[in-house]
Scaffold this motif. Structure first.
Motif, PDB file in Angstrom:
ATOM      1  N   THR A 146       0.838  -1.209   0.000  1.00 49.06           N
ATOM      2  CA  THR A 146       0.000   0.000   0.000  1.00 49.06           C
ATOM      3  C   THR A 146       0.872   1.258   0.000  1.00 49.06           C
ATOM      4  OG1 THR A 146      -1.651  -1.240   1.255  1.00 49.06           O
ATOM      5  CG2 THR A 146      -1.941   1.142   1.163  1.00 49.06           C
ATOM      6  N   LYS A 149       2.203   1.783  -3.431  1.00 49.83           N
ATOM      7  CA  LYS A 149       1.187   2.436  -4.274  1.00 49.83           C
ATOM      8  C   LYS A 149       1.166   3.936  -4.036  1.00 49.83           C
ATOM      9  CE  LYS A 149      -2.349  -1.099  -4.547  1.00 49.83           C
ATOM     10  NZ  LYS A 149      -3.579  -1.419  -3.820  1.00 49.83           N
ATOM     11  N   ALA A 150       1.450   4.345  -2.795  1.00 52.38           N
ATOM     12  CA  ALA A 150       1.459   5.772  -2.451  1.00 52.38           C
ATOM     13  C   ALA A 150       2.808   6.410  -2.770  1.00 52.38           C
ATOM     14  CB  ALA A 150       1.145   5.937  -0.967  1.00 52.38           C
ATOM     15  N   SER A 225       1.056   2.791  11.161  1.00 55.05           N
ATOM     16  CA  SER A 225       0.664   3.868  12.082  1.00 55.05           C
ATOM     17  C   SER A 225       0.250   5.119  11.321  1.00 55.05           C
ATOM     18  CB  SER A 225       1.811   4.180  13.047  1.00 55.05           C
ATOM     19  OG  SER A 225       2.809   4.930  12.395  1.00 55.05           O
ATOM     20  N   MET A 226       0.746   5.260  10.073  1.00 55.70           N
ATOM     21  CA  MET A 226       0.376   6.427   9.262  1.00 55.70           C
ATOM     22  C   MET A 226      -0.898   6.209   8.456  1.00 55.70           C
ATOM     23  SD  MET A 226       4.143   7.461   7.847  1.00 55.70           S
ATOM     24  CE  MET A 226       3.576   8.708   6.702  1.00 55.70           C
ATOM     25  N   GLY A 227      -1.473   5.014   8.538  1.00 53.14           N
ATOM     26  CA  GLY A 227      -2.745   4.771   7.866  1.00 53.14           C
ATOM     27  C   GLY A 227      -2.640   4.101   6.504  1.00 53.14           C
ATOM     28  N   PHE A 228      -1.506   3.448   6.225  1.00 50.65           N
ATOM     29  CA  PHE A 228      -1.391   2.719   4.953  1.00 50.65           C
ATOM     30  C   PHE A 228      -1.740   1.245   5.158  1.00 50.65           C
ATOM     31  CE2 PHE A 228       1.076   6.559   4.371  1.00 50.65           C
ATOM     32  CZ  PHE A 228       0.529   7.012   3.178  1.00 50.65           C
ATOM     33  N   VAL A 229      -2.943   1.032   5.657  1.00 50.36           N
ATOM     34  CA  VAL A 229      -3.420  -0.321   5.946  1.00 50.36           C
ATOM     35  C   VAL A 229      -4.419  -0.710   4.852  1.00 50.36           C
ATOM     36  CG1 VAL A 229      -4.599  -1.760   7.637  1.00 50.36           C
ATOM     37  CG2 VAL A 229      -3.107   0.097   8.421  1.00 50.36           C
ATOM     38  N   PRO A 230      -4.195  -1.819   4.143  1.00 48.82           N
ATOM     39  CA  PRO A 230      -5.109  -2.172   3.049  1.00 48.82           C
ATOM     40  C   PRO A 230      -6.494  -2.579   3.556  1.00 48.82           C
ATOM     41  CG  PRO A 230      -3.466  -3.898   3.370  1.00 48.82           C
ATOM     42  CD  PRO A 230      -3.091  -2.772   4.286  1.00 48.82           C
ATOM     43  N   ALA A 231      -7.490  -2.359   2.727  1.00 50.41           N
ATOM     44  CA  ALA A 231      -8.880  -2.688   3.087  1.00 50.41           C
ATOM     45  C   ALA A 231      -8.996  -4.144   3.545  1.00 50.41           C
ATOM     46  CB  ALA A 231      -9.799  -2.432   1.892  1.00 50.41           C
ATOM     47  N   TYR A 234      -8.730  -4.742   7.273  1.00 47.23           N
ATOM     48  CA  TYR A 234      -9.940  -4.414   8.050  1.00 47.23           C
ATOM     49  C   TYR A 234     -11.014  -5.485   7.836  1.00 47.23           C
ATOM     50  CZ  TYR A 234      -7.700   0.125   8.655  1.00 47.23           C
ATOM     51  OH  TYR A 234      -6.813   1.118   8.984  1.00 47.23           O
ATOM     52  N   ARG A 252      -2.142  -0.700  18.463  1.00 46.37           N
ATOM     53  CA  ARG A 252      -3.026  -0.823  17.296  1.00 46.37           C
ATOM     54  C   ARG A 252      -2.253  -1.193  16.033  1.00 46.37           C
ATOM     55  NH1 ARG A 252      -6.517   4.354  15.935  1.00 46.37           N
ATOM     56  NH2 ARG A 252      -4.461   5.144  15.416  1.00 46.37           N
ATOM     57  N   ASP A 256      -3.054  -4.271  13.566  1.00 53.01           N
ATOM     58  CA  ASP A 256      -3.274  -4.149  12.119  1.00 53.01           C
ATOM     59  C   ASP A 256      -2.392  -5.144  11.366  1.00 53.01           C
ATOM     60  OD1 ASP A 256      -5.066  -2.090  12.536  1.00 53.01           O
ATOM     61  OD2 ASP A 256      -3.625  -0.483  12.117  1.00 53.01           O
TER      62      ASP A 256
ATOM     63  N   THR B  39     -12.664   1.711   5.463  1.00 53.09           N
ATOM     64  CA  THR B  39     -11.203   1.635   5.394  1.00 53.09           C
ATOM     65  C   THR B  39     -10.595   3.035   5.411  1.00 53.09           C
ATOM     66  OG1 THR B  39     -11.265  -0.440   4.156  1.00 53.09           O
ATOM     67  CG2 THR B  39      -9.261   0.861   3.952  1.00 53.09           C
ATOM     68  N   ASN B  43      -8.118   4.602   8.195  1.00 49.42           N
ATOM     69  CA  ASN B  43      -6.764   5.003   7.805  1.00 49.42           C
ATOM     70  C   ASN B  43      -6.527   6.500   7.985  1.00 49.42           C
ATOM     71  OD1 ASN B  43      -5.600   2.545   7.251  1.00 49.42           O
ATOM     72  ND2 ASN B  43      -6.276   2.510   5.111  1.00 49.42           N
TER      73      ASN B  43
END
Lengths: 308, 74
Positions: A146, A149-150, A225-231, A234, A252, A256, B39, B43
């Motif tokens: 992820t 991709k960013a 921790s920066m929010g680059f967690v793939p759908a 979740y 957390r 994740d 999501t 995020n």
């Protein structure tokens, strides 16, 4: 038939004689890295992994290709296939043929046939209380993909994670065969806890995972921790959270990562307590440096996963 | 006046990148982010907290969420 649809294991197993059973599996997916040659290698390693996860030895493979022939140059396909062929060779497997179709979206993978002794099939569903859990590759490939991709991952990190995904589970499987193994699977799209949940369901046991011992690609912690967690992570969590309890001190970020979908991840092995340390030492000596003891099977019939 | 990041219709990691970009501009102490998936909500929350922001409020809005964040700890 030893293992079929009703068991939903890593591969199907069919007894031919008292000495030989066939293992059959098929797996293919859309590109997860930009480089076509590496994509071919990763897709092949991933397909072969299901045979290793059953404790078997892959023997033959067939290519499965879907290719957007109008939009994409054939040289891309050649590189993908070459990546696959090189990985198949590395595994000591023979490519017998394959089938390709024109499709809007590129896909590549293999069907793989392997062999195993019928008495030595390593199913998912044989956790024994007291067994220790071993994982052979670090987690975090979904999160790092992820970040790639960013455009936030360095070339070095991209290269590192690509090599993890392309690494065969062959050596881990060969080493594990010398020990007293209860159950085995490979960690892929459902993440560590999703695949562990599959092992626990119906086992009549529970497990405790020591989150601090789980091998992780270090950079995945920061990206998570920066929010680059793939759908998918979740979704995995939502699907299995009824079985899983995290201790309050598990950050957390690590939670994740425990649900992060892996591409061509490592083997998740349950091994008898007396063999556990020796297995990890043998894996490390065999070049599987990230192998680690990550938990324990408990005699609680509630079929829960405690992460501490 | 809070800055607004409209990341509706975009899938991850885009909403996170847009949130981080807005935070890095350094001009807003209060940002409102609009997203339309769970999501993205999760995020964007992580992205904000990693940069020293606090999530004040998440409200459902239409098909998605309106997330308001402010600089500093609550």
């Amino acid at each position: 038939m030893l293992i079929g649809l009703d068991r939903a294991d890593d591969a199907g197993v069919y007894r031919i004689t008292d000495e030989i059973a066939l293992i059959q599996t098929v797996d293919f997916f859309t590109p997860i890295v930009d480089d076509p040659y590496w994509f071919g290698q990763i897709a092949a390693a991933n397909a072969l992994s299901d045979v290793y996860a059953m404790g078997g030895v892959p023997k033959t493979a067939m290519n499965l290709v879907a290719f957007p022939a109008k939009e994409m140059d054939l040289s891309v396909l050649r590189q993908i296939i070459q990546g696959g062929i090189d990985k198949i060779k590395e595994a000591g497997v023979v490519l017998l043929g394959g089938h390709s179709i024109v499709d809007k979206e590129l896909k590549y993978g293999l069907s793989v046939t392997g062999v195993i002794h019928p008495d030595r099939v390593l199913a998912k569903k044989n956790l024994r209380s007291g067994d220790r859990l071993v994982l052979t590759k670090p987690l975090g490939t979904g999160i790092i993909n992820t970040a790639i991709k960013a455009a936030l991952a360095s070339p070095e990190l991209t290269d590192k994670v690509t090599r993890f995904m392309a690494a065969l589970n062959r050596d881990a499987a060969r080493i594990m065969a010398q020990f007293d193994i209860g159950a085995c699977t490979d960690v892929t799209g459902f993440g560590l806890l999703g695949h562990l949940a599959e092992m626990v369901c119906g086992s009549g046991t529970s497990v405790r995972v020591e989150s601090g011992s789980v091998p992780v690609i270090t950079e995945a912690l920061e990206f998570a921790s920066m929010g680059f967690v793939p759908a998918g992570a979740y979704n995995n969590k939502t699907f299995r959270e009824y079985m899983v309890s995290f201790a309050e001190n598990v950050p957390r970020t690590l939670q994740d990562i425990c649900f992060d979908p892996q591409t061509s991840g490592g083997l998740l092995i349950s091994v008898s307590e007396t063999h556990a340390l020796a297995l990890v030492q043998a894996l490390k000596a065999g070049g599987i440096k990230d192998a680690a003891l990550i938990g324990e099977v408990l005699a609680y019939p509630e079929e829960k996963i405690w992460v501490v | 006046m809070a800055a607004t990041v409209d990341a509706r219709g975009l899938s991850c990691p885009q909403p996170v990148i847009m949130t981080l970009d807005e935070i890095k501009k350094g001009q807003s102490n209060e940002i409102i982010i609009l997203v339309d998936t769970d999501t993205s909500k999760e995020n964007v929350t992580r992205a904000a907290e990693s940069q020293g922001f606090t999530v004040d409020k998440v409200t459902s809005e239409g098909e998605g969420y309106r997330i308001s964040i402010t600089r500093g700890q609550a």
